[in-house]
Enzyme design. Structure first.
Site, mmCIF file in Angstrom:
data_model
loop_
_atom_site.group_PDB
_atom_site.id
_atom_site.type_symbol
_atom_site.label_atom_id
_atom_site.label_comp_id
_atom_site.label_asym_id
_atom_site.label_seq_id
_atom_site.Cartn_x
_atom_site.Cartn_y
_atom_site.Cartn_z
ATOM 1 N N HIS A 70 0.829 -1.206 0.000
ATOM 2 C CA HIS A 70 0.000 0.000 0.000
ATOM 3 C C HIS A 70 0.867 1.261 0.000
ATOM 4 O O HIS A 70 0.337 2.372 0.063
ATOM 5 C CB HIS A 70 -0.916 0.022 1.221
ATOM 6 C CG HIS A 70 -1.968 -1.054 1.215
ATOM 7 N ND1 HIS A 70 -2.748 -1.327 0.110
ATOM 8 C CD2 HIS A 70 -2.369 -1.924 2.187
ATOM 9 C CE1 HIS A 70 -3.581 -2.310 0.396
ATOM 10 N NE2 HIS A 70 -3.372 -2.691 1.640
ATOM 11 N N GLY B 32 -18.521 -4.641 -2.862
ATOM 12 C CA GLY B 32 -18.000 -4.540 -4.216
ATOM 13 C C GLY B 32 -18.867 -3.648 -5.076
ATOM 14 O O GLY B 32 -19.413 -4.083 -6.086
ATOM 15 N N SER C 114 -15.022 1.954 3.216
ATOM 16 C CA SER C 114 -14.512 0.594 3.330
ATOM 17 C C SER C 114 -13.419 0.479 4.383
ATOM 18 O O SER C 114 -13.335 -0.510 5.111
ATOM 19 C CB SER C 114 -14.001 0.122 1.965
ATOM 20 O OG SER C 114 -13.798 -1.271 1.965
#
Length: 344
Positions: free
Chosen positions: A156, A300, A185
């Site tokens: 990341h 999603g 999220s």
């Protein structure tokens, strides 16, 4: 062995006020968080000791790296890449956890200093932190140094904190996502990990996010570093939203980038494997802590932030995105700066 390159960026502690904002959201950290480089990427204090070795990590020509800001389709892309690189061996993929097939470079820099014993069961059931017990004894980057080729590596970290020869040496896939959906999220990720120990409210997470004070932020600088390199032959840039809209097309693009040749039928079979309904049932991908309400693989979707933001947050988000995107050519598929500016 070549001498270590000195870091071309500085690392400094966040201000006491900023540290307080961060720690309202994240549990178990006692050291001050740090900011790295001109953009001020936020990371736990533990990153300071490993920054130099990560910057000097030896990249191999047959490496494939997946780089994202968290919750931008990382797991989705990892599973796709692993299968493309392994002749669509679905059976092996189902037998081996994704964290073993596709390790994370800076994993051990994310370990909280205290309260770890209270939350480690949750961490260890989570794909993002799998292998953590081993990582305490052996840094994640060192395990990757010893790993046989070809290596698949997840990180990341933005390009500027990674080895300077990365794009010259290996293939990199970068995935970006609407920051508003990422924020939602990220909140649910921490809610799943910390469960009853979590102190931060959604409003507190949003306050930290819009001030670029969650780990690996600022998110737009993170994406823009890759966007500016999108024409580099060794970098493949994708948007999460485009994957949602036409996954087979995006798989074809990644396959071509990796010099893999699959039929339309094979691509469609892989796309079916990668549907969110199937990923949720795949225990080696959806490493959820057992909380039936919050799953590691969530919905999603694009635009889910709209059901979480109130009118004030929505306006703050528009201002945040307009301000951070001003002067850049980076544009998110779900955010039209010209349209949004006209509303302000």
């Amino acid at each position: 062995m070549a001498p270590l390159l000195e870091l071309p960026y500085d690392i400094r502690n966040v201000t006491p006020e900023e540290d307080k904002i961060i720690k309202k959201c994240l549990i178990g950290y006692t050291k001050p968080f740090v900011k790295c480089g001109k953009a001020g990427y936020v990371l736990p204090g533990a990153f300071k000791k490993q920054a130099e070795v990560i910057y000097n990590f030896q990249v191999r020509p047959d490496d494939i790296w997946v780089i994202t800001y968290p919750r931008s389709g990382t797991t989705w892309t990892q599973e796709m890449v692993w299968l493309l690189e392994n002749d669509l061996d679905f059976e092996s993929a189902k037998r081996t956890p994704l964290y073993e097939r596709f390790p994370m470079l800076e994993l051990t820099t994310q370990i909280p200093e205290v309260a770890f014993e209270l939350i480690k069961i949750n961490f260890l059931n989570l794909a993002h932190f799998q292998g953590l017990n081993h990582g305490v004894k052996c840094p994640s980057w060192k395990s990757l140094e010893k790993a046989p080729s070809p290596r698949l590596i997840k990180t990341h970290l933005p390009l500027s904190l990674l080895p300077p020869n990365l794009l010259k040496t290996a293939k990199v896939i970068y995935v970006a996502r609407d920051p508003r959906d990422c924020m939602v999220s990220v909140y649910y990720l921490h809610k799943m990990v910390a469960k009853s120990l979590m102190r931060g409210t959604f409003s507190q997470f949003w306050e930290a996010f819009r001030r670029d004070l969650l780990p690996w932020m600022p998110i737009i600088s993170h994406a823009n570093e890759a966007w500016e390199q999108r024409n580099h032959p060794n970098l493949h840039f994708m948007f999460y939203e485009d994957m949602l809209q036409d996954l087979p097309k995006m798989i074809h693009g990644v396959s071509a980038f990796l010099n893999r040749d699959y039929t339309d039928e094979q691509i469609n079979k892989l796309a079916e494997h990668l549907t969110f309904s199937n990923l949720k049932k795949n225990k080696n991908v959806n490493n959820t802590t057992g909380d039936s309400e919050v799953q590691f693989i969530r919905k999603g979707e694009a635009g889910g932030w709209r059901t979480h933001f109130d009118a004030k947050m929505e306006l703050q988000a528009e201002e945040y995105l307009n301000d951070r995107l001003r002067g850049l050519t980076l544009r998110y598929p779900t955010f039209d700066t010209d349209e949004e500016w006209s509303r302000l």
